[in-house]
Write an enzyme that holds these catalytic residues in place. Structure first.
Site, PDB file in Angstrom:
ATOM      1  N   ALA A  38       0.839  -1.208   0.000  1.00  0.00           N
ATOM      2  CA  ALA A  38       0.000   0.000   0.000  1.00  0.00           C
ATOM      3  C   ALA A  38       0.866   1.247   0.000  1.00  0.00           C
ATOM      4  CB  ALA A  38      -0.908   0.003   1.219  1.00  0.00           C
ATOM      5  N   ASN A  39       0.254   2.366  -0.338  1.00  0.00           N
ATOM      6  CA  ASN A  39       0.883   3.673  -0.156  1.00  0.00           C
ATOM      7  C   ASN A  39       0.373   4.284   1.145  1.00  0.00           C
ATOM      8  OD1 ASN A  39       2.064   3.425  -2.648  1.00  0.00           O
ATOM      9  ND2 ASN A  39       0.701   4.863  -3.663  1.00  0.00           N
ATOM     10  N   ARG A  40       1.092   5.260   1.648  1.00  0.00           N
ATOM     11  CA  ARG A  40       0.604   6.014   2.792  1.00  0.00           C
ATOM     12  C   ARG A  40      -0.464   6.981   2.318  1.00  0.00           C
ATOM     13  NH1 ARG A  40       4.040   5.246   6.978  1.00  0.00           N
ATOM     14  NH2 ARG A  40       6.212   4.885   6.392  1.00  0.00           N
ATOM     15  N   VAL A  75      -2.985   5.297  -5.328  1.00  0.00           N
ATOM     16  CA  VAL A  75      -3.132   3.935  -5.845  1.00  0.00           C
ATOM     17  C   VAL A  75      -1.759   3.251  -5.862  1.00  0.00           C
ATOM     18  CG1 VAL A  75      -3.918   2.568  -7.815  1.00  0.00           C
ATOM     19  CG2 VAL A  75      -5.012   4.773  -7.312  1.00  0.00           C
TER      20      VAL A  75
END
Ligand code: C5P
Length: 225
Positions: free
Chosen positions: A29-31, A96
Site C-alpha cells: 500500500a501507499n501512505r 493507488v
C-alpha cells in the site's frame, strides 16, 4: 431539488490508498489517510453536487450525503469508477499502489527458518486516472489529478498533468518535513493548461473548498460561453 453552485452535477472522487494482497495477511500500500479526498467529497456535497466517493481502506467515516463505494485494490477501484460513470467532474485523489503481487498466495507465506526469502513477483496496476482521461466517449468534462511529490514539485506535476491526460493537476509537497501526509494541512499548486496557481498553506478542508469553488467557476464560465 438541491441548490448550490454544483447542483445537478455528478462529481466522482477517488480517495485513500489501495491495498494489494500478498497473502491473506499482508499487503502492499501507499501512505494515505484519505483526508484530502474525503474533504473534497464533503465540499462537493456542500456545493450541491451528487457525489460518488470511491474509497480505499481508510479510518475515516463516509461523508454524509455521498454514495460511498469501498474497495481494496486498484482493479476494484477502476471497476467502481467505471460503474459510477457518467460524471461531469472526476477528481482522482487516491494514492493507488503502482504494483500488485502477480499471484497472491492463498495461504500465509511462512518463514522457512533457513533464511530463504520469498520472491515477490509484481505486475503493474492499471492507471485509473490515465484510463478515464483517455476514454473516447463518456469522458468526464473535467478531470483533476493529484501529484504527491517530494522534490521538483511543480516540474514533475506539470509533466504528470500532460502524461496522464488530466485537465488539472493539484501538486503537493509531501516530503516528510512538511507533515502533509496524515496531517490536517496542505500547501498545493493548481496546475492547469494555462499556468500554475500556488495557494497559501491551509487546512485540507480549505483546499477542498477552494478547489470546488474553482471547479464551479469553470463550469459556470463554460455554460455562459
Ligand atoms: O503517478 P502518480 O501515482 O504520482 O499519479 C498520481 C495521480 O494519478 C493521482 O491523481 C492518482 O489518484 C492517480 N493514479 C491513478 N491510478 C494509478 C496511479 C495513480 O488513478 N494506478
Amino acid at each position: 431539488s438541491s441548490s448550490g453552485s454544483l447542483a445537478g452535477r455528478h462529481v466522482l472522487i477517488t480517495s485513500g490508498p489501495t491495498h494489494e494482497p500478498i497473502d491473506p495477511v499482508r499487503y502492499i500500500a501507499n501512505r494515505s489517510s484519505g483526508k484530502q479526498g474525503h474533504a473534497i467529497a464533503a465540499a462537493a456535497i456542500a456545493a450541491g453536487a451528487r457525489v460518488t466517493l470511491v474509497s480505499g481502506p481508510v479510518a475515516l467515516g463516509a461523508p454524509a450525503g455521498a454514495t460511498t463505494v469501498q474497495v481494496q485494490t486498484a482493479e476494484e477501484m477502476l471497476n467502481a469508477v467505471r460503474a459510477a460513470l457518467p460524471a461531469d467532474v472526476a477528481i482522482f485523489c487516491a494514492a493507488v499502489a503502482d504494483w500488485r503481487a502477480a499471484s497472491p498466495a492463498d495461504e500465509k507465506i511462512k518463514k522457512t527458518g533457513d533464511g530463504e526469502k520469498p520472491q515477490l513477483e509484481l505486475v503493474e496496476n492499471p492507471d485509473i486516472l490515465k484510463t478515464i482521461a483517455h476514454m473516447k466517449t463518456g469522458r468526464p468534462n473535467l478531470i483533476v489529478g493529484f501529484a504527491a511529490e517530494t522534490e521538483n514539485v511543480i516540474a514533475f506535476a506539470t509533466r504528470k498533468r500532460r502524461n496522464k491526460g488530466a485537465d488539472w493537476t493539484v501538486a503537493n509537497d509531501v516530503s516528510t518535513h512538511t507533515g502533509v501526509m496524515g496531517g490536517d494541512r496542505n500547501r498545493v499548486h493548481l496546475i492547469t493548461e494555462t499556468g500554475v496557481d500556488s495557494w497559501p498553506e491551509m487546512s485540507k478542508r480549505e483546499v477542498a473548498e477552494t478547489l470546488i469553488a474553482r471547479i464551479s467557476a469553470l463550469l459556470h464560465d463554460k455554460a455562459r460561453r
